[in-house]
Design a protein around this motif. Structure first.
Motif, mmCIF file in Angstrom:
data_model
loop_
_atom_site.group_PDB
_atom_site.id
_atom_site.type_symbol
_atom_site.label_atom_id
_atom_site.label_comp_id
_atom_site.label_asym_id
_atom_site.label_seq_id
_atom_site.Cartn_x
_atom_site.Cartn_y
_atom_site.Cartn_z
ATOM 1 N N GLY A 1 -1.674 11.746 -8.490
ATOM 2 C CA GLY A 1 -3.007 11.162 -8.489
ATOM 3 C C GLY A 1 -3.620 11.028 -9.871
ATOM 4 O O GLY A 1 -4.821 10.787 -9.990
ATOM 5 N N LEU A 2 -2.799 11.168 -10.915
ATOM 6 C CA LEU A 2 -3.284 11.130 -12.290
ATOM 7 C C LEU A 2 -2.811 9.878 -13.014
ATOM 8 O O LEU A 2 -1.775 9.304 -12.673
ATOM 9 N N CYS A 3 -3.551 9.492 -14.038
ATOM 10 C CA CYS A 3 -3.165 8.363 -14.883
ATOM 11 C C CYS A 3 -1.845 8.688 -15.572
ATOM 12 O O CYS A 3 -1.645 9.809 -16.057
ATOM 13 N N ALA A 4 -0.955 7.718 -15.654
ATOM 14 C CA ALA A 4 0.366 7.915 -16.259
ATOM 15 C C ALA A 4 0.296 8.122 -17.771
ATOM 16 O O ALA A 4 1.255 8.613 -18.365
ATOM 17 N N ILE A 5 -0.833 7.785 -18.396
ATOM 18 C CA ILE A 5 -0.954 7.960 -19.844
ATOM 19 C C ILE A 5 -1.761 9.210 -20.193
ATOM 20 O O ILE A 5 -1.277 10.096 -20.895
ATOM 21 N N CYS A 6 -2.988 9.293 -19.727
ATOM 22 C CA CYS A 6 -3.869 10.402 -20.133
ATOM 23 C C CYS A 6 -3.774 11.611 -19.207
ATOM 24 O O CYS A 6 -4.308 12.667 -19.516
ATOM 25 N N ASN A 7 -3.087 11.461 -18.093
ATOM 26 C CA ASN A 7 -2.908 12.547 -17.118
ATOM 27 C C ASN A 7 -4.217 13.100 -16.572
ATOM 28 O O ASN A 7 -4.313 14.282 -16.257
ATOM 29 N N LEU A 8 -5.220 12.229 -16.469
ATOM 30 C CA LEU A 8 -6.496 12.627 -15.896
ATOM 31 C C LEU A 8 -6.734 11.879 -14.593
ATOM 32 O O LEU A 8 -6.241 10.761 -14.418
ATOM 33 N N PRO A 9 -7.486 12.485 -13.677
ATOM 34 C CA PRO A 9 -7.834 11.765 -12.451
ATOM 35 C C PRO A 9 -8.845 10.673 -12.764
ATOM 36 O O PRO A 9 -9.541 10.724 -13.782
ATOM 37 N N SER A 10 -8.921 9.693 -11.906
ATOM 38 C CA SER A 10 -9.857 8.587 -12.093
ATOM 39 C C SER A 10 -10.847 8.572 -10.937
ATOM 40 O O SER A 10 -10.471 8.833 -9.791
ATOM 41 N N ILE A 11 -12.109 8.277 -11.251
ATOM 42 C CA ILE A 11 -13.132 8.166 -10.209
ATOM 43 C C ILE A 11 -12.812 6.962 -9.323
ATOM 44 O O ILE A 11 -12.931 7.024 -8.108
ATOM 45 N N LYS A 12 -12.386 5.886 -9.956
ATOM 46 C CA LYS A 12 -12.011 4.668 -9.222
ATOM 47 C C LYS A 12 -10.507 4.683 -8.960
ATOM 48 O O LYS A 12 -9.785 5.524 -9.474
ATOM 49 N N SER A 13 -10.047 3.709 -8.205
ATOM 50 C CA SER A 13 -8.609 3.587 -7.954
ATOM 51 C C SER A 13 -7.868 3.369 -9.262
ATOM 52 O O SER A 13 -8.364 2.703 -10.165
ATOM 53 N N LEU A 14 -6.680 3.933 -9.349
ATOM 54 C CA LEU A 14 -5.841 3.693 -10.518
ATOM 55 C C LEU A 14 -5.301 2.266 -10.460
ATOM 56 O O LEU A 14 -4.946 1.765 -9.389
ATOM 57 N N ALA A 15 -5.254 1.617 -11.621
ATOM 58 C CA ALA A 15 -4.757 0.239 -11.703
ATOM 59 C C ALA A 15 -3.239 0.238 -11.742
ATOM 60 O O ALA A 15 -2.615 1.124 -12.328
ATOM 61 N N ILE B 1 0.847 -1.196 0.000
ATOM 62 C CA ILE B 1 0.000 0.000 0.000
ATOM 63 C C ILE B 1 0.884 1.247 0.000
ATOM 64 O O ILE B 1 0.596 2.228 -0.690
ATOM 65 N N GLU B 2 1.969 1.195 0.758
ATOM 66 C CA GLU B 2 2.896 2.328 0.812
ATOM 67 C C GLU B 2 3.523 2.578 -0.562
ATOM 68 O O GLU B 2 3.642 3.728 -0.990
ATOM 69 N N ASP B 3 3.929 1.501 -1.265
ATOM 70 C CA ASP B 3 4.480 1.633 -2.617
ATOM 71 C C ASP B 3 3.454 2.277 -3.547
ATOM 72 O O ASP B 3 3.769 3.174 -4.333
ATOM 73 N N TYR B 4 2.200 1.794 -3.466
ATOM 74 C CA TYR B 4 1.128 2.331 -4.301
ATOM 75 C C TYR B 4 0.936 3.820 -4.012
ATOM 76 O O TYR B 4 0.878 4.637 -4.935
ATOM 77 N N ASN B 5 0.843 4.170 -2.747
ATOM 78 C CA ASN B 5 0.633 5.567 -2.363
ATOM 79 C C ASN B 5 1.782 6.460 -2.808
ATOM 80 O O ASN B 5 1.570 7.597 -3.241
ATOM 81 N N ASN B 6 3.012 5.955 -2.734
ATOM 82 C CA ASN B 6 4.173 6.721 -3.187
ATOM 83 C C ASN B 6 4.102 6.967 -4.696
ATOM 84 O O ASN B 6 4.369 8.074 -5.177
ATOM 85 N N LEU B 7 3.726 5.935 -5.452
ATOM 86 C CA LEU B 7 3.603 6.076 -6.893
ATOM 87 C C LEU B 7 2.437 7.005 -7.243
ATOM 88 O O LEU B 7 2.535 7.840 -8.139
ATOM 89 N N PHE B 8 1.340 6.873 -6.508
ATOM 90 C CA PHE B 8 0.179 7.747 -6.688
ATOM 91 C C PHE B 8 0.582 9.210 -6.487
ATOM 92 O O PHE B 8 0.231 10.081 -7.288
#
Length: 76
Positions: A16-30, A4-11
């Motif tokens: 908090g944006l998608c690495a491709i479209c640079n938009l926020p997501s309503i759901k958790s990022l995959a 979870i810590e790794d995920y939060n650090n990457l987030f």
């Protein structure tokens, strides 16, 4: 094996944006990863994650799609 810590650090790194479209997501990022090596590449929204999966992680398929979009077979 991402914590979870790794995920939060990457987030946070992706603001908090998608690495491709640079938009926020309503759901958790995959968590996107290479299916061959298992190495995490980044966090993606559902649309971008499905797009990458649809192209089977093949750069040649992505370039073919780009070429197609730049020059459709039928012009209006």
């Amino acid at each position: 094996n991402m914590t979870i810590e790794d995920y939060n650090n990457l987030f946070d790194l992706q603001n908090g944006l998608c690495a491709i479209c640079n938009l926020p997501s309503i759901k958790s990022l995959a968590v996107d990863h290479c299916h061959t090596t298992g190495v995490v590449r980044g966090l993606l929204c559902a649309k971008c994650n499905m797009g990458i999966g649809g192209f089977e992680d093949k750069i040649s398929n992505i370039f073919a799609a780009i070429n197609y979009l730049n020059k459709p077979l039928i012009n209006e």
